[in-house]
Every structure is written in C-alpha cells, then in structure tokens.
Design a protein around this motif. Structure first.
Motif, PDB file in Angstrom:
ATOM      1  N   GLY A  37     -46.424  11.020 -21.038  1.00 48.88           N
ATOM      2  CA  GLY A  37     -47.668  11.115 -20.279  1.00 48.88           C
ATOM      3  C   GLY A  37     -48.368   9.771 -20.153  1.00 48.88           C
TER       4      GLY A  37
ATOM      5  N   GLY B  50     -53.691  14.660 -13.604  1.00 44.95           N
ATOM      6  CA  GLY B  50     -52.439  15.352 -13.921  1.00 44.95           C
ATOM      7  C   GLY B  50     -51.643  14.671 -15.020  1.00 44.95           C
ATOM      8  N   SER B  51     -51.714  13.334 -15.075  1.00 41.29           N
ATOM      9  CA  SER B  51     -50.972  12.619 -16.127  1.00 41.29           C
ATOM     10  C   SER B  51     -51.612  12.797 -17.494  1.00 41.29           C
ATOM     11  CB  SER B  51     -50.911  11.125 -15.778  1.00 41.29           C
ATOM     12  OG  SER B  51     -52.203  10.538 -15.831  1.00 41.29           O
TER      13      SER B  51
ATOM     14  N   TYR C  99     -49.197   7.915 -16.739  1.00 42.13           N
ATOM     15  CA  TYR C  99     -50.559   7.464 -16.451  1.00 42.13           C
ATOM     16  C   TYR C  99     -50.570   6.012 -15.986  1.00 42.13           C
ATOM     17  CZ  TYR C  99     -55.277   5.728 -17.441  1.00 42.13           C
ATOM     18  OH  TYR C  99     -56.495   5.112 -17.345  1.00 42.13           O
TER      19      TYR C  99
ATOM     20  N   GLY D  60     -51.557  17.569 -24.348  1.00 44.42           N
ATOM     21  CA  GLY D  60     -50.673  18.609 -24.882  1.00 44.42           C
ATOM     22  C   GLY D  60     -49.698  18.078 -25.906  1.00 44.42           C
TER      23      GLY D  60
ATOM     24  N   VAL E 247     -52.609  15.634 -18.734  1.00 48.42           N
ATOM     25  CA  VAL E 247     -52.202  16.934 -19.293  1.00 48.42           C
ATOM     26  C   VAL E 247     -51.086  16.784 -20.327  1.00 48.42           C
ATOM     27  CG1 VAL E 247     -51.265  19.209 -18.747  1.00 48.42           C
ATOM     28  CG2 VAL E 247     -52.998  18.185 -17.256  1.00 48.42           C
ATOM     29  N   PRO E 248     -49.980  16.095 -20.014  1.00 56.79           N
ATOM     30  CA  PRO E 248     -48.950  15.930 -21.051  1.00 56.79           C
ATOM     31  C   PRO E 248     -49.414  15.088 -22.233  1.00 56.79           C
ATOM     32  CG  PRO E 248     -48.412  14.634 -19.108  1.00 56.79           C
ATOM     33  CD  PRO E 248     -49.547  15.503 -18.726  1.00 56.79           C
TER      34      PRO E 248
END
Length: 417
Positions: free
Chosen positions: A400, A237-238, A404, A244, A240-241
């Motif tokens: 992000g 999930g970390s 992470y 992006g 993704v930013p």
C-alpha cells in the motif's frame, strides 16, 4: 583512431589561377573561374557558405596552335570572391582531428551519476540497518530512551559543528527570525525520534517499522486539515491496504504491547507534522535553507531542547560509573551507542543528499524499499518469530505504501467552466 572534420577559413591574399599550358598565341577560351559571379561585401556577409572538397573539372583548350582540340583535366580550388576594395578573400578547407571519445563523454558522465546515486541508496539502506540493530541492542539492556535519543543528538551536533568549523560544508548565516521559524520543526523532530526509540525499546524492530508504514495516512489527514490539500480517490484507495495491513500485522504480532504501538503511532504523527509545518512556515525564499543545512540546524536545536528534559525525566544515567553499577558491559554499551548515533546521523544526511538529486516521488519509493530491507534484516538478525498472517499483513501494508507513492503524483483534472 580519429575522425576528420572540415573547417572553413579564409586568407586575405589574392587568388591567382594560372593555366600552365596557355600561351600568348592561344585563342581565347571560356574560363569557368572568371565566369563566376561577383558579389558585394554586404551580400558576402549575409551569404551561407559551405565547403566541399576540391573536384576535377574539364576544360576545352588546344595543346598547341596546330594540334586538334583535346579534353584536358585541371584542378580547381574554391572560387575567389572579391570585395569592393579589390582584395580577394580566398577560402580554404582545412582538416582538424576530432577524437572519437567526444560522443561517449556524455554517456560516461551519465553512467557516473547513476553509479553515484546507486551508491548513495546503498549507504542509506546500510546505515539504517545498522542504526536499528545497534539501537535495539542498546535499548534492550539500557531502558532509557530519552537518554539514548539525547546521545544521538549530541553526536550529531558534534559532527555538524565539525563540518561547519572545518568548512566541510558551508556554515549558514541564520537570522533570529529564521531560528524562530525553525523552532517548531525542531520540536516535532525531537518528539518523532524520541517516540521511535520508545517504540523500539518496547517491541520488535520489524513491528515498529510496520506501524511506521502508516506515515502516508497521517500525511494525508494533516495535509487536508492544515494545508487544504484534499486527496484524490486514488490516494484514498491506496490508504486502505496500508491501514488494513498494519491492523492485520498488529493482531498477530508476538511482541505486541500498547506502549510500543502508541509510541510508533506518535512517531508517525510527529514526523508528518514536521513535513506539514515545513511546507506551511518555510514559504519565503529568503527564509528557506537547503535540506542538509536545515537538518543540521534542527539537529543542534534538538540537542539543546532535549538536554534539560532528559535530566528532569531520567537524570544523569549514562556515566560509566552508573553503567558499571547496573551490571552492564560499559565498553559494549558505549561503543554500540556511539555507532548507533553515527549511523543515525549518517543515514539522515545521505537521505537529504538523495532528495537533492531525485524527485520526491522517487525518494518516497526508495524509502518504501528501505523499510522492507530494514524489516527483513532485523527479522533475520534478531531471529524474530513471524507467523504467516503477520508476514501477510506487513506485506500488504508495504504494498500500500508503494502504491501510495505511485498514485500521489496523479493530479486531479482541472474543472472547466
């Protein structure tokens, strides 16, 4: 001001308690000292004795043969305990001064270590800022990244050999087997720094470091492929930013070109490959080296690996005669190249010194903050045009990376049978 501590000690002299006012004609009276219990030497060694200050006791005795009874105070020292051979051991209470600074020494030591760590982080960021500034200034006028990288390794090699020669740092005893193990690490280390310089020569410093924020993505992928370390949902999930944010910043980057973009990506791949290889090959304790010794050895090996490649690809183009024929300011280029190389080696040495003092998670968070500091300082120094969307993409990617570094330490729950 000093406080007082009581110390329990004893002497082997006999203890004699004499009542100065007792006479031979006085009637027998109760003596609290003689009524004390006697213990054997075995019980004395196993008993716990505590010292207390002398206190006043009251005894009932006549002042004369004809006078009525009166209460009379008298002072009593600690009772004597006789051993089996008849010798009495007398315990005494002595006061010894204890400095009040004893309690604060631990606090001052902790404060000194915190101050030292803060200074190392400051030097880490400062050396990194100046490396990127001087390196970019050189690559702007001297577009030979392979030669620039070789100069940086050459200066690092001189510094390492100086440290070892003057015993500023212990010279390691490395076997041939260890050199064979370190060789793949030196190869990917060389490629990582070469691709970084190639990217810095093509795009803005801020954009290069924005792309290098993708390092966690490559770390997760390579660790899963070669080490079998599957990421948790929090780690995925970390990412993704990060992905992006880098994509958003790349689309809106004014200095964007594909050569600079892919060079930075290749640098990410090389650097994370080095981390994965170090985990995979440096597994035996007898083959492992401390971080600073390993980095120093890799630096020397990288110089000898890149020297023939540089001559083959770019030739000898760092001589003063060539620089002058190219219309460059020889003194300025040489000075900035030397400063960039010194800062390059210094910030990596300090980075490993910090890693020896803190956990990998703390070091990762510090590295994320370092990237923010480098991006902001380079934008200010070079007056890089940055749009609002570009800033937003960079900010999301760095957020992000920070996320992470925090969720990386969350361990998956063990499955119960």
């Amino acid at each position: 001001m000093q406080s007082t501590a009581f110390t329990l000690s004893y002497s082997s002299s006999s203890l004699h308690l004499v009542n100065p006012r007792a006479t031979s004609t006085s009637p027998r009276r109760f003596d609290p000292i003689r009524a004390s219990s006697r213990r054997s030497s075995h019980d004395l060694n196993n008993a716990s004795l505590s010292a207390s200050p002398p206190r006043r006791s009251w005894s009932l005795s006549p002042s004369s043969s004809s006078s009525p009874f009166k209460f009379r105070p008298w002072s009593c020292s600690a009772p004597s305990l006789s051993s089996e051979n008849g010798e009495a051991n007398r315990f005494e209470v002595r006061a010894s001064p204890v400095p009040e600074s004893a309690g604060g020494s631990a606090e001052s030591s902790s404060f000194a270590k915190t101050l030292e760590l803060g200074g190392l982080f400051g030097l880490w960021y400062l050396f990194n800022i100046y490396f990127n500034i001087y390196n970019k200034q050189v690559l702007k006028v001297y577009p030979y990244p392979v030669t620039v990288t070789l100069v940086q390794f050459a200066v690092g090699t001189v510094l390492v050999l100086t440290m070892w020669g003057f015993n500023l740092y212990k010279k390691p005893k490395i076997s041939g087997a260890q050199l064979a193990t370190i060789l793949p690490l030196a190869v990917v280390h060389t490629l990582g720094n070469l691709f970084t310089n190639m990217s810095l020569g093509k795009v803005a410093v801020s954009f290069t470091h924005t792309i290098k924020a993708m390092e966690p993505f490559f770390s997760v992928v390579l660790s899963a492929m070669f080490l079998g370390e599957l990421p948790t949902l929090w780690v995925v999930g970390s990412l993704v930013p990060i992905v992006g944010g880098v994509a958003l910043a790349s689309v809106t980057e004014a200095s964007f070109n594909w050569a600079g973009f892919w060079s930075a990506m290749a640098s990410n791949l090389s650097n994370q490959s080095r981390n994965v290889l170090s985990k995979k090959v440096m597994v035996n304790k007898e083959d492992s080296l401390d971080n600073i010794t390993l980095f120093s050895t890799i630096t020397v090996m990288s110089f000898f690996l890149l020297a023939p490649v540089t001559i083959f690809m770019e030739g000898v183009k760092f001589s003063p005669a060539y620089l002058q024929s190219a219309g460059l300011n020889v003194k300025q280029v040489l000075t900035r190249s030397l400063l960039a190389a010194l800062c390059f080696h210094a910030y990596q040495q300090v980075s490993y010194m910090i890693l020896q003092r803190v956990s990998p998670v703390t070091h990762s968070v510090g590295n994320c903050v370092k990237r923010v500091v480098v991006i902001v300082s380079s934008v200010i120094f070079f007056q890089t045009p940055v749009s609002l969307i570009n800033s937003l993409g960079t900010g999301v990617a760095l957020a992000g990376v920070f996320l992470y570094s925090r969720v990386k330490r969350i361990k998956p729950k063990a499955k119960t049978a």
